[in-house]
Structure formats: structure tokens, C-alpha cells
Design an enzyme around this catalytic site. Structure first.
Site, PDB file in Angstrom:
ATOM      1  N   ASN A 157       1.951  93.420   8.651  1.00  0.00           N
ATOM      2  CA  ASN A 157       3.084  93.960   7.909  1.00  0.00           C
ATOM      3  C   ASN A 157       4.321  93.877   8.804  1.00  0.00           C
ATOM      4  O   ASN A 157       4.242  93.414   9.955  1.00  0.00           O
ATOM      5  CB  ASN A 157       2.804  95.385   7.422  1.00  0.00           C
ATOM      6  CG  ASN A 157       2.489  96.357   8.559  1.00  0.00           C
ATOM      7  OD1 ASN A 157       2.997  96.220   9.684  1.00  0.00           O
ATOM      8  ND2 ASN A 157       1.653  97.337   8.295  1.00  0.00           N
ATOM      9  N   ASP A 183      -4.881  95.991   2.360  1.00  0.00           N
ATOM     10  CA  ASP A 183      -6.278  95.599   2.134  1.00  0.00           C
ATOM     11  C   ASP A 183      -6.391  94.719   0.894  1.00  0.00           C
ATOM     12  O   ASP A 183      -7.123  93.729   0.880  1.00  0.00           O
ATOM     13  CB  ASP A 183      -7.156  96.841   1.937  1.00  0.00           C
ATOM     14  CG  ASP A 183      -7.282  97.688   3.194  1.00  0.00           C
ATOM     15  OD1 ASP A 183      -7.028  97.161   4.290  1.00  0.00           O
ATOM     16  OD2 ASP A 183      -7.639  98.872   3.065  1.00  0.00           O
ATOM     17  N   LYS A 224       6.090  96.153  10.381  1.00  0.00           N
ATOM     18  CA  LYS A 224       6.019  96.924  11.632  1.00  0.00           C
ATOM     19  C   LYS A 224       5.131  96.216  12.654  1.00  0.00           C
ATOM     20  O   LYS A 224       5.494  96.111  13.835  1.00  0.00           O
ATOM     21  CB  LYS A 224       5.489  98.329  11.362  1.00  0.00           C
ATOM     22  CG  LYS A 224       5.440  99.201  12.621  1.00  0.00           C
ATOM     23  CD  LYS A 224       4.855 100.563  12.343  1.00  0.00           C
ATOM     24  CE  LYS A 224       4.888 101.454  13.593  1.00  0.00           C
ATOM     25  NZ  LYS A 224       4.235 100.835  14.764  1.00  0.00           N
ATOM     26  N   GLU A 225       3.975  95.740  12.216  1.00  0.00           N
ATOM     27  CA  GLU A 225       3.062  95.054  13.134  1.00  0.00           C
ATOM     28  C   GLU A 225       3.686  93.778  13.677  1.00  0.00           C
ATOM     29  O   GLU A 225       3.556  93.468  14.870  1.00  0.00           O
ATOM     30  CB  GLU A 225       1.753  94.744  12.413  1.00  0.00           C
ATOM     31  CG  GLU A 225       0.922  95.987  12.104  1.00  0.00           C
ATOM     32  CD  GLU A 225      -0.134  95.770  11.041  1.00  0.00           C
ATOM     33  OE1 GLU A 225      -1.041  96.609  10.931  1.00  0.00           O
ATOM     34  OE2 GLU A 225      -0.057  94.763  10.308  1.00  0.00           O
TER      35      GLU A 225
END
Length: 323
Positions: A207, A277, A209-210
Site C-alpha cells: 500500500n 487481502d 504507506k508500505e
């Protein structure tokens, strides 16, 4: 942004009982529902009167649930504890027609669980029960051996890395090369500390942030998004990168240098829990069934738009996606 109905039917038909390996951090998501009408006299916190409790499959188990909702057959590899949450989780798996055959019981670890207390439709607090240390070498070896023994019958592989200890560096170094040698489509929902271990994965799906944390590039606009995505291609050594961007949709960085953006398709957003997911589950399932990466992204976008309109971890059925 559509996939023609006939083509969608072709893909869904191929998904029927298609074996897909799901490897990762298996969790139990618990929801405690109630109402809060007053503040505790003991501390400035709400008093929640419990009206009900529910439990759902979480983490890699939620990925498997999403795969099964498409008609495919998930083979779930991971660990659970020898405790009541572990028993509750396997009972839920059985209820949803997901085999617990490949789960290893680790007496030295609790079953990872997230308990959410919800009042008036709002989450008041979340209580996590987990062990963040990597699984022991003997448990790791058992899981790897089991995965490798099933590579010949799986069509795709999803690695759901929540950073809860089930996915270790040693495991990734054994699984990815072996799966690549068998020409399996490998998708990874990543954690930052393992980004340098995803080399040769078919696609990695961080995502915003990651992706920002892994590249030290704060994604704020399209320019910074492109910079982070290209940097991730080099950092991970993955063939493709898909960055999920919440309300902004998702973007794919293809192996040939092409970049494509897919808008969000949510009609309403009630709860984003588990949306990542759903994206990787549907994307890898569709790609494993012969769909193109573009088709996989479009169908995954529709599926994600469905689950964020539901409370808690949820799945999108083929009927909902088709509609």
C-alpha cells in the site's frame, strides 16, 4: 474500466477449484459489538455494554477465504497455536470449505488474533494477541517442506506477509526460487523488512504507506508515486509492482516500464479492513486462471470496492463482482 462479460465468465469458469497456495500469517479477527452510553467513572473511557460477538478469518486466512469465494481451492500454509482461538479459527475454515490440513500447530506460540470492540459502528479499541518473533527453525522447515511438496499441483502462490513471524527470510529464500523454477505466478503482500527478499516474485502489492516506508519517498502526488514505484522495482527485483492507494485506486508498474492507474470503484466506504487481502487474492487468482495483469487489476478493483462497503473482514463473491 470493464472486462467483457464473456471474458469474465471464461476466467471465473477456470477458477473453479483451481488450487492456489496461500502462505503467511494466519489470524483470527474477533468483533465484540455493543453500545456505549456513558463514560467510566474509573477513567475517561467509554463503558461498552456487550450485545454480541462474532469471529472471522483474518490475515492469510482471510486471503484464503477470498480465494475460496471466487470458487478456487486455497491451500493454506501457516501456523496456529494450540489454544481456543486456534480451534475457533479451524472451525471457521471448515465452515467456509477451507482445509486446515497444511496448518502447523506450534505449542510455543499463541494463535494471532485481533479483537475489536465496536460501539455505535465505531471501533473503540483493538486488542492484539501475538508473538512477533520469527517461527522456529523446525516449524519453518515443516512448512517449507509441505509447500514444496505441493508446488506441482498449485497454479499460483500468494505470500501474505503481515510481519507476525510466519514468513521468515529463510522461508522466502527457499520458496520463491523453487516456485519460479516451476513457472508459478507468485504474488506477495509485503512487509517492509522483507522487501529485499522478494526478488523474482511476479508481483508485489504494497500500500502507499508500505511503499513510502520501503523507499523513503513520501507518496503525495503522481510524481512521488512514480519515483517510489520505480525505486521499488529496483529494491525488490520483482517483475511487477502494484501500489494500492486507498481512495486513489491502484497503480501497476509493469516489467516493461509501462505504468497504468486504476481508479477506485467503491460506491461507499464503510470499513477498509482486509481490502488489501481482497486485492491480492483476486489479482493472483485471476492471473493464475490465465487473466492478463490488466484484467486481474480491473477485477480486483471491483472486488475491493465491494468489501470496503462491508463491516469487518469480508469477501466478494463472483456474483457480486459480475453484478
Amino acid at each position: 474500466m470493464i472486462v467483457e462479460l464473456n471474458r469474465l465468465h471464461q476466467i471465473f469458469a477456470k477458477l473453479a477449484d483451481l488450487p492456489i497456495a496461500v502462505i503467511g500469517d494466519v489470524m483470527l479477527d474477533r468483533y465484540i459489538w455493543g453500545k456505549a452510553d456513558r463514560i467510566s467513572p474509573e477513567a475517561p473511557v467509554p463503558v461498552v455494554f456487550v450485545e454480541g460477538e462474532t469471529a472471522r478469518l483474518g490475515g492469510a486466512a482471510n486471503v484464503a477465504w477470498n480465494v475460496r469465494a471466487l470458487g478456487a481451492m486455497p491451500l493454506l500454509f501457516g501456523t496456529i497455536g494450540n489454544d481456543r482461538y486456534g480451534h475457533q479459527l479451524t472451525a471457521l475454515m471448515k465452515k467456509n470449505d477451507i482445509s486446515a490440513e497444511y496448518l502447523v500447530i506450534d505449542d510455543g506460540r499463541p494463535t494471532t488474533s485481533k479483537s475489536r470492540i465496536i460501539a455505535r459502528g465505531q471501533q473503540v479499541v483493538r486488542i492484539d494477541r501475538e508473538n512477533l518473533l520469527d517461527i522456529g527453525r523446525s516449524i519453518e522447515n515443516r512448512i517449507v517442506k509441505s509447500i514444496l511438496s505441493k508446488l506441482d499441483v498449485t497454479e499460483g502462490i500468494i505470500i501474505s506477509d503481515y510481519g507476525k513471524g510466519a514468513i521468515s527470510g529463510g522461508m522466502l529464500r527457499k520458496i520463491i526460487p523453487a516456485a519460479k523454477a516451476e513457472n508459478k505466478f507468485i504474488g506477495i503482500d509485503p512487509k517492509e523488512r522483507h522487501f529485499n527478499l522478494y526478488k523474482n516474485a511476479s508481483i508485489v502489492t504494497p500500500n502507499v504507506k508500505e511503499a513510502s516506508d520501503a523507499t523513503a519517498v513520501k507518496i503525495m502526488n503522481e510524481k512521488s508515486l512514480l519515483r517510489a514505484g520505480r525505486k521499488l522495482m529496483k529494491t525488490t527485483g520483482a517483475e511487477n509492482i502494484l501500489i494500492t492507494r486507498g481512495a486513489e485506486g491502484m497503480s501497476i508498474f509493469y516489467s516493461d516500464g509501462h505504468i497504468e492507474h486504476f481508479p477506485t470503484l467503491a460506491h461507499q466506504v464503510y470499513d477498509v479492513t482486509g481490502a488489501g487481502d481482497t486485492v491480492i487474492s483476486v489479482f493472483i487468482a485471476v492471473a493464475s486462471a490465465g487473466g492478463t495483469l490488466r484484467e486481474a487489476a480491473i477485477i480486483a478493483s471491483h472486488a475491493a470496492g465491494i468489501v470496503v462497503g462491508k463491516l469487518g473482514t469480508a469477501v466478494a463473491s463472483t456474483e457480486e463482482i459480475e453484478n
